[in-house]
Design an enzyme around this catalytic site. Structure first.
Site, mmCIF file in Angstrom:
data_model
loop_
_atom_site.group_PDB
_atom_site.id
_atom_site.type_symbol
_atom_site.label_atom_id
_atom_site.label_comp_id
_atom_site.label_asym_id
_atom_site.label_seq_id
_atom_site.Cartn_x
_atom_site.Cartn_y
_atom_site.Cartn_z
ATOM 1 N N LYS A 165 0.850 -1.205 0.000
ATOM 2 C CA LYS A 165 0.000 0.000 0.000
ATOM 3 C C LYS A 165 0.871 1.235 0.000
ATOM 4 O O LYS A 165 1.784 1.364 0.825
ATOM 5 C CB LYS A 165 -0.860 0.003 1.290
ATOM 6 C CG LYS A 165 -1.815 1.171 1.368
ATOM 7 C CD LYS A 165 -3.099 0.885 0.655
ATOM 8 C CE LYS A 165 -3.977 2.100 0.477
ATOM 9 N NZ LYS A 165 -3.586 2.946 -0.681
ATOM 10 N N LYS A 222 5.485 2.236 -2.716
ATOM 11 C CA LYS A 222 5.411 3.643 -3.153
ATOM 12 C C LYS A 222 5.633 3.695 -4.646
ATOM 13 O O LYS A 222 6.275 2.801 -5.222
ATOM 14 C CB LYS A 222 6.507 4.461 -2.459
ATOM 15 C CG LYS A 222 6.237 5.941 -2.442
ATOM 16 C CD LYS A 222 5.288 6.296 -1.325
ATOM 17 C CE LYS A 222 4.996 7.748 -1.195
ATOM 18 N NZ LYS A 222 4.254 8.003 0.048
ATOM 19 N N THR A 253 -5.384 13.073 6.310
ATOM 20 C CA THR A 253 -4.036 13.242 6.866
ATOM 21 C C THR A 253 -4.030 14.414 7.851
ATOM 22 O O THR A 253 -3.439 14.332 8.929
ATOM 23 C CB THR A 253 -3.004 13.459 5.735
ATOM 24 O OG1 THR A 253 -3.201 12.433 4.762
ATOM 25 C CG2 THR A 253 -1.580 13.403 6.244
ATOM 26 N N ASN A 288 -2.881 20.384 0.394
ATOM 27 C CA ASN A 288 -4.051 19.713 0.951
ATOM 28 C C ASN A 288 -3.852 19.393 2.437
ATOM 29 O O ASN A 288 -4.732 19.636 3.262
ATOM 30 C CB ASN A 288 -4.299 18.427 0.129
ATOM 31 C CG ASN A 288 -5.481 17.648 0.647
ATOM 32 O OD1 ASN A 288 -6.483 18.226 1.061
ATOM 33 N ND2 ASN A 288 -5.364 16.342 0.659
ATOM 34 N N SER A 322 -7.499 5.542 3.751
ATOM 35 C CA SER A 322 -7.346 4.715 2.545
ATOM 36 C C SER A 322 -7.761 3.274 2.861
ATOM 37 O O SER A 322 -8.421 2.607 2.065
ATOM 38 C CB SER A 322 -5.894 4.693 2.077
ATOM 39 O OG SER A 322 -5.637 5.768 1.221
HETATM 40 N N1 GLU Z 1 0.532 9.174 0.228
HETATM 41 C C1 GLU Z 1 0.054 8.995 1.559
HETATM 42 C C2 GLU Z 1 1.204 8.638 2.487
HETATM 43 O O1 GLU Z 1 2.352 8.846 2.183
HETATM 44 C C3 GLU Z 1 -1.089 8.002 1.629
HETATM 45 C C4 GLU Z 1 -0.777 6.630 1.157
HETATM 46 C C5 GLU Z 1 -2.006 5.733 1.063
HETATM 47 O O2 GLU Z 1 -3.086 6.151 1.394
HETATM 48 O O3 GLU Z 1 -1.803 4.602 0.630
HETATM 49 O O4 GLU Z 1 0.971 8.196 3.592
#
Ligand code: GLU
Length: 419
Positions: free
Chosen positions: A72, A108, A192, A223, A352
């Site tokens: 994820k 990622k 977040t 955001n 998420s």
């Molecule tokens: N990009 C966000 C992070 O770095 C969310 C990642 C996600 O929801 O999978 O935590």
């Protein structure tokens, strides 16, 4: 298929992670596993730009660990993205999901392109090209992307569409952070920021801080930073006195009118010269004598060199890895409390997770359900980290790595990956 790198690049985990591994008596062989991702995929994306040119840009998907569930992690479109960065961020994701104690792993993605300057049609082409390149490595039980820097819900919508064209069936759980009408979740956009606010509230209780209002400076008005500024401005315990964007920062001693500043940014593209504020540079913002400094921009913002300037008593890492390891140690010696990214910014991946659960169940929750469940997970994660820090007499970052690594090690042991 995208190319697979046979020797994946290593993950650069913070010094605090190494300290945690030592305290947990992690042996060298297991340490090696922690330093390398499971899979590294690389591709070149060919993108037709609006002006008729075709450009070719590198892109990556790094899958670090699925010991605790499907990989994820978000996808960023940024001109500085490289494989080393994506690899390290994939590692951070696995520790985040472990600290949050949600059944997901860590990965990622990134494309080396300036996401801010793309038109909507160009952004759509990049999004679709990314999925054509990496779609075979993704899936709701395999690897689930999400938004990150310069990608948003619209980007996730195009990615979902491209994936579903590829596999030929509906599969909303392949990606999170989607628009609501394409089976996104209530509360994902603000997740977040809200998670960061819950962490901050808990920290004040934990440190028994009664003083209010506490002054706050926020680096980053995107955001996440802008969202937190809005939430804090609705709570009398906090007073946001400065906020920055990539060009400039604005300040007002008695507090900013956040809605005004955000509107000004919307209209002009920058916070600079917002009414009733003074302009500052980004370095001046970092050096303000505030109670709380929130880092919600990019990596490596507070370094061994500029940490001396930081006067805040609390630093909240809403971005990923904004404080370098060298700076981290020095801040800790100065008794500055740093709340680490793998705790402070888990709100995004937690919601998420909720989105993915809703997609798998085809049953959708209300915004208040989401908030209650998010708060519960954040409070528990905070308590787990605070307890590990107290037990081992270490800072929050080391405590968070102790919690995350313990959960990852347990899963790896039970699978027989390590003994
Ligand atoms: N990009 C966000 C992070 O770095 C969310 C990642 C996600 O929801 O999978 O935590």
């Amino acid at each position: 298929m995208p190319k697979v790198m046979l020797t994946p690049l290593g993950v650069v985990l913070p010094t605090a992670a190494q300290t945690a591994f030592k305290l947990l008596s992690v042996n060298d062989a297991t340490g090696q596993l922690f330093l390398h991702p499971d899979h590294t995929y690389t591709a070149q994306l060919s993108i037709d730009m609006d002006d008729g040119q075709t450009i070719v840009v590198p892109a990556w998907r790094v899958q670090y660990s699925n010991a605790r569930g499907p990989y994820k992690g978000g996808i960023r479109f940024h001109s500085d993205v490289d494989l080393a960065e994506v690899t390290t961020l994939a590692g951070l994701m696995a520790f985040k999901t472990a600290v949050a104690n949600i059944p997901l792993g860590g990965s990622k993605g990134g494309v080396r392109i300036d996401g801010r300057t793309l038109s909507a049609t160009e952004r759509e082409r990049v999004a679709r090209a990314y999925i054509r390149a990496f779609g075979q490595c993704l899936g709701p039980t395999r690897d689930i992307p999400a938004p990150d820097i310069n990608t948003d819900s619209a980007t996730m919508g195009w990615m979902l569409d491209e994936y579903e064209r590829m596999v030929g069936f509906s599969s909303p759980g392949v990606i999170t952070g989607k628009p609501l009408s394409l089976f996104g979740s209530q509360g994902r956009n603000s997740a977040t920021s809200l998670g960061g606010k819950y962490v901050l509230d808990k920290l004040l209780d934990h440190l028994n801080i009664k003083k209010h209002p506490l002054t706050v400076a926020i680096q980053g008005v995107g955001n996440v930073g802008g969202g937190l500024a809005r939430l804090l401005s609705e709570d009398s315990r906090y007073r946001v006195i400065a906020i920055s964007d990539t060009h400039s920062a604005v300040y007002h001693q008695t507090g900013l009118d956040i809605l005004d500043v955000l509107q000004h940014k919307e209209k002009t593209g920058s916070v600079e010269n917002a009414e009733y504020t003074h302009n500052l540079t980004n370095s001046e913002l970092l050096a303000l004598p505030v109670d709380i400094l929130v880092l919600a921009a990019l990596e490596n913002q507070v370094t061994a060199v500029n940490q001396k300037e930081v006067q805040a008593k609390i630093v909240l890492e809403l971005a990923n890895h904004p404080v370098t390891s060298e700076a981290d140690e020095l801040l800790s010696q100065r008794d500055i409390v740093v709340v680490p990214d793998i705790l402070a910014n888990i709100g995004g991946v937690v919601v998420s997770y909720f989105e993915w659960v809703q997609n798998q169940q085809n049953f959708y929750w209300s915004e208040s359900d989401i908030q209650v469940r998010l708060r519960q997970i954040i409070y528990t994660a905070f308590a787990d980290v605070a307890q590990a820090s107290a037990t081992h007499n270490v800072d929050f970052r080391t405590g968070a790595y102790i919690v995350g690594a313990t959960r990852l090690l347990t899963a790896m042991r039970l699978r027989g990956v390590i003994h």
